[in-house]
Scaffold this motif. Sequence first.
Motif, PDB file in Angstrom:
ATOM      1  N   ILE A 218       0.832  -1.208   0.000  1.00  0.00           N
ATOM      2  CA  ILE A 218       0.000   0.000   0.000  1.00  0.00           C
ATOM      3  C   ILE A 218       0.865   1.255   0.000  1.00  0.00           C
ATOM      4  O   ILE A 218       0.620   2.208  -0.755  1.00  0.00           O
ATOM      5  CB  ILE A 218      -0.940   0.006   1.220  1.00  0.00           C
ATOM      6  N   LEU A 219       1.889   1.268   0.832  1.00  0.00           N
ATOM      7  CA  LEU A 219       2.779   2.423   0.917  1.00  0.00           C
ATOM      8  C   LEU A 219       3.507   2.657  -0.409  1.00  0.00           C
ATOM      9  O   LEU A 219       3.685   3.800  -0.842  1.00  0.00           O
ATOM     10  CB  LEU A 219       3.778   2.228   2.051  1.00  0.00           C
ATOM     11  N   ARG A 220       3.922   1.590  -1.064  1.00  0.00           N
ATOM     12  CA  ARG A 220       4.601   1.730  -2.359  1.00  0.00           C
ATOM     13  C   ARG A 220       3.648   2.278  -3.409  1.00  0.00           C
ATOM     14  O   ARG A 220       4.046   3.117  -4.239  1.00  0.00           O
ATOM     15  CB  ARG A 220       5.170   0.383  -2.792  1.00  0.00           C
ATOM     16  N   SER A 221       2.409   1.827  -3.393  1.00  0.00           N
ATOM     17  CA  SER A 221       1.413   2.338  -4.335  1.00  0.00           C
ATOM     18  C   SER A 221       1.153   3.821  -4.093  1.00  0.00           C
ATOM     19  O   SER A 221       1.008   4.610  -5.043  1.00  0.00           O
ATOM     20  CB  SER A 221       0.098   1.555  -4.206  1.00  0.00           C
ATOM     21  N   TYR A 222       1.126   4.208  -2.817  1.00  0.00           N
ATOM     22  CA  TYR A 222       0.911   5.621  -2.494  1.00  0.00           C
ATOM     23  C   TYR A 222       2.086   6.474  -2.986  1.00  0.00           C
ATOM     24  O   TYR A 222       1.895   7.577  -3.518  1.00  0.00           O
ATOM     25  CB  TYR A 222       0.737   5.789  -0.987  1.00  0.00           C
ATOM     26  N   GLN A 223       3.310   5.961  -2.813  1.00  0.00           N
ATOM     27  CA  GLN A 223       4.487   6.689  -3.284  1.00  0.00           C
ATOM     28  C   GLN A 223       4.466   6.853  -4.806  1.00  0.00           C
ATOM     29  O   GLN A 223       4.821   7.912  -5.332  1.00  0.00           O
ATOM     30  CB  GLN A 223       5.756   5.952  -2.848  1.00  0.00           C
ATOM     31  N   THR A 224       4.018   5.806  -5.519  1.00  0.00           N
ATOM     32  CA  THR A 224       3.903   5.889  -6.974  1.00  0.00           C
ATOM     33  C   THR A 224       2.891   6.937  -7.382  1.00  0.00           C
ATOM     34  O   THR A 224       3.117   7.728  -8.312  1.00  0.00           O
ATOM     35  CB  THR A 224       3.497   4.519  -7.553  1.00  0.00           C
ATOM     36  N   SER A 225       1.767   6.974  -6.678  1.00  0.00           N
ATOM     37  CA  SER A 225       0.736   7.960  -6.969  1.00  0.00           C
ATOM     38  C   SER A 225       1.250   9.377  -6.722  1.00  0.00           C
ATOM     39  O   SER A 225       0.959  10.298  -7.492  1.00  0.00           O
ATOM     40  CB  SER A 225      -0.501   7.687  -6.101  1.00  0.00           C
ATOM     41  N   GLN A 226       2.023   9.550  -5.663  1.00  0.00           N
ATOM     42  CA  GLN A 226       2.603  10.864  -5.378  1.00  0.00           C
ATOM     43  C   GLN A 226       3.582  11.306  -6.459  1.00  0.00           C
ATOM     44  O   GLN A 226       3.619  12.481  -6.843  1.00  0.00           O
ATOM     45  CB  GLN A 226       3.308  10.819  -4.020  1.00  0.00           C
ATOM     46  N   ARG A 227       4.365  10.362  -6.976  1.00  0.00           N
ATOM     47  CA  ARG A 227       5.302  10.691  -8.068  1.00  0.00           C
ATOM     48  C   ARG A 227       4.545  11.102  -9.325  1.00  0.00           C
ATOM     49  O   ARG A 227       4.945  12.042 -10.028  1.00  0.00           O
ATOM     50  CB  ARG A 227       6.210   9.499  -8.356  1.00  0.00           C
ATOM     51  N   LEU A 228       3.436  10.407  -9.599  1.00  0.00           N
ATOM     52  CA  LEU A 228       2.628  10.782 -10.762  1.00  0.00           C
ATOM     53  C   LEU A 228       2.050  12.184 -10.597  1.00  0.00           C
ATOM     54  O   LEU A 228       2.010  12.968 -11.556  1.00  0.00           O
ATOM     55  CB  LEU A 228       1.498   9.760 -10.950  1.00  0.00           C
ATOM     56  N   SER A 229       1.614  12.503  -9.394  1.00  0.00           N
ATOM     57  CA  SER A 229       1.087  13.845  -9.138  1.00  0.00           C
ATOM     58  C   SER A 229       2.163  14.901  -9.355  1.00  0.00           C
ATOM     59  O   SER A 229       1.910  15.969  -9.936  1.00  0.00           O
ATOM     60  CB  SER A 229       0.560  13.929  -7.696  1.00  0.00           C
ATOM     61  N   SER A 230       3.370  14.594  -8.891  1.00  0.00           N
ATOM     62  CA  SER A 230       4.486  15.520  -9.062  1.00  0.00           C
ATOM     63  C   SER A 230       4.841  15.688 -10.540  1.00  0.00           C
ATOM     64  O   SER A 230       5.098  16.804 -11.008  1.00  0.00           O
ATOM     65  CB  SER A 230       5.700  15.017  -8.279  1.00  0.00           C
ATOM     66  N   ASP A 231       4.821  14.578 -11.299  1.00  0.00           N
ATOM     67  CA  ASP A 231       5.129  14.647 -12.729  1.00  0.00           C
ATOM     68  C   ASP A 231       4.077  15.466 -13.477  1.00  0.00           C
ATOM     69  O   ASP A 231       4.412  16.250 -14.387  1.00  0.00           O
ATOM     70  CB  ASP A 231       5.198  13.234 -13.321  1.00  0.00           C
ATOM     71  N   LEU A 232       2.812  15.300 -13.112  1.00  0.00           N
ATOM     72  CA  LEU A 232       1.740  16.080 -13.745  1.00  0.00           C
ATOM     73  C   LEU A 232       1.899  17.568 -13.459  1.00  0.00           C
ATOM     74  O   LEU A 232       1.680  18.416 -14.337  1.00  0.00           O
ATOM     75  CB  LEU A 232       0.376  15.588 -13.254  1.00  0.00           C
ATOM     76  N   ALA A 233       2.284  17.878 -12.217  1.00  0.00           N
ATOM     77  CA  ALA A 233       2.494  19.290 -11.862  1.00  0.00           C
ATOM     78  C   ALA A 233       3.642  19.879 -12.680  1.00  0.00           C
ATOM     79  O   ALA A 233       3.572  21.032 -13.136  1.00  0.00           O
ATOM     80  CB  ALA A 233       2.791  19.399 -10.376  1.00  0.00           C
ATOM     81  N   ASP A 234       4.707  19.088 -12.859  1.00  0.00           N
ATOM     82  CA  ASP A 234       5.843  19.565 -13.670  1.00  0.00           C
ATOM     83  C   ASP A 234       5.413  19.788 -15.117  1.00  0.00           C
ATOM     84  O   ASP A 234       5.829  20.777 -15.761  1.00  0.00           O
ATOM     85  CB  ASP A 234       6.982  18.549 -13.624  1.00  0.00           C
ATOM     86  N   MET A 235       4.588  18.898 -15.653  1.00  0.00           N
ATOM     87  CA  MET A 235       4.113  19.048 -17.033  1.00  0.00           C
ATOM     88  C   MET A 235       3.294  20.321 -17.190  1.00  0.00           C
ATOM     89  O   MET A 235       3.435  21.042 -18.188  1.00  0.00           O
ATOM     90  CB  MET A 235       3.270  17.828 -17.419  1.00  0.00           C
ATOM     91  N   ARG A 236       2.460  20.621 -16.197  1.00  0.00           N
ATOM     92  CA  ARG A 236       1.646  21.844 -16.278  1.00  0.00           C
ATOM     93  C   ARG A 236       2.539  23.082 -16.248  1.00  0.00           C
ATOM     94  O   ARG A 236       2.319  24.038 -16.999  1.00  0.00           O
ATOM     95  CB  ARG A 236       0.651  21.874 -15.123  1.00  0.00           C
ATOM     96  N   ARG A 237       3.515  23.080 -15.342  1.00  0.00           N
ATOM     97  CA  ARG A 237       4.416  24.239 -15.251  1.00  0.00           C
ATOM     98  C   ARG A 237       5.185  24.442 -16.557  1.00  0.00           C
ATOM     99  O   ARG A 237       5.345  25.575 -17.032  1.00  0.00           O
ATOM    100  CB  ARG A 237       5.383  24.049 -14.083  1.00  0.00           C
ATOM    101  N   ASN A 238       5.660  23.348 -17.140  1.00  0.00           N
ATOM    102  CA  ASN A 238       6.403  23.460 -18.403  1.00  0.00           C
ATOM    103  C   ASN A 238       5.499  23.969 -19.524  1.00  0.00           C
ATOM    104  O   ASN A 238       5.922  24.783 -20.359  1.00  0.00           O
ATOM    105  CB  ASN A 238       6.990  22.097 -18.790  1.00  0.00           C
ATOM    106  N   ALA A 239       4.240  23.466 -19.547  1.00  0.00           N
ATOM    107  CA  ALA A 239       3.313  23.902 -20.591  1.00  0.00           C
ATOM    108  C   ALA A 239       2.999  25.384 -20.452  1.00  0.00           C
ATOM    109  O   ALA A 239       2.960  26.126 -21.445  1.00  0.00           O
ATOM    110  CB  ALA A 239       2.030  23.070 -20.520  1.00  0.00           C
ATOM    111  N   ILE A 240       2.781  25.828 -19.224  1.00  0.00           N
ATOM    112  CA  ILE A 240       2.479  27.250 -18.987  1.00  0.00           C
ATOM    113  C   ILE A 240       3.686  28.113 -19.353  1.00  0.00           C
ATOM    114  O   ILE A 240       3.554  29.196 -19.934  1.00  0.00           O
ATOM    115  CB  ILE A 240       2.085  27.468 -17.513  1.00  0.00           C
TER     116      ILE A 240
END
Length: 247
Positions: A218-240
């Motif tokens: 469960i903890l590993r799945s949560y960490q993966t989800s957090q990394r995806l959230s961080s990657d999405l945030a980076d994509m938005r910043r780069n797009a903007i």
Amino acid sequence: MDVSSFVLLSHEQALRRQLDVAANNMANVSTTGYKREQALFHEYVENTQDAPVQDARKTSFVLDYGAVHDVSQGAFQATGNALDVMIDGPGYLNVQLPDGSTAYTRAGFIKVLDTGELATSGGQRLLDENGRPINVPTDQVGSLTIAPDGSVMAGEEAVGRLAVTSFADENMLEARGDGVLTGSGGQMMTAAQTKLRSGGVEGSNVEAISETTHMVEILRSYQTSQRLSSDLADMRRNAIGRLSKLT
């Protein structure tokens, strides 16, 4: 917040729920008669016809549907007390709550109150087939035994029979937090259907190693989800950032 963030948030909420359930299971690894819980989730698919691409029209969310009980039987734990019992198979001992209502338990630690009534270790009075407490003659307390069919024997004489109730759907029972469950729709088991084993109690059916491994997953799945959230945030910043250079 865009759709991808909502999907990740629903996933993280589901993981948090799973972690809470697993932690509660670990806390009850030594609780008599405890039944392991497992979080239950359903997939909710939302159709968005105005999505820019075909693949984005169906969005899958995670919905929390509560928890279900693992009804598999725990191991027999000998106590040396002739009054302690384990239910061998389905069913729950009937006990009386302070408000007079009936509740159920598989924690088979049994004692005799000062009033001569049989009760659980928590003080709830055990009930017979007629819904009444079982009274024991004070001069025969030392000779008490419990037969496999639930009959309470004082020497050669039966002074009552422990009521055992089974449920077609045990997930309808609600735990009170003290080893006692409440619910309705149960069916009283006959003497022929009742199978008790005296001299011990039923242990928890939680396997500590398996539950610990589940918590790590469960903890590993949560960490993966957090990394995806961080990657999405980076994509938005780069797009903007790129859009700002074009304007």
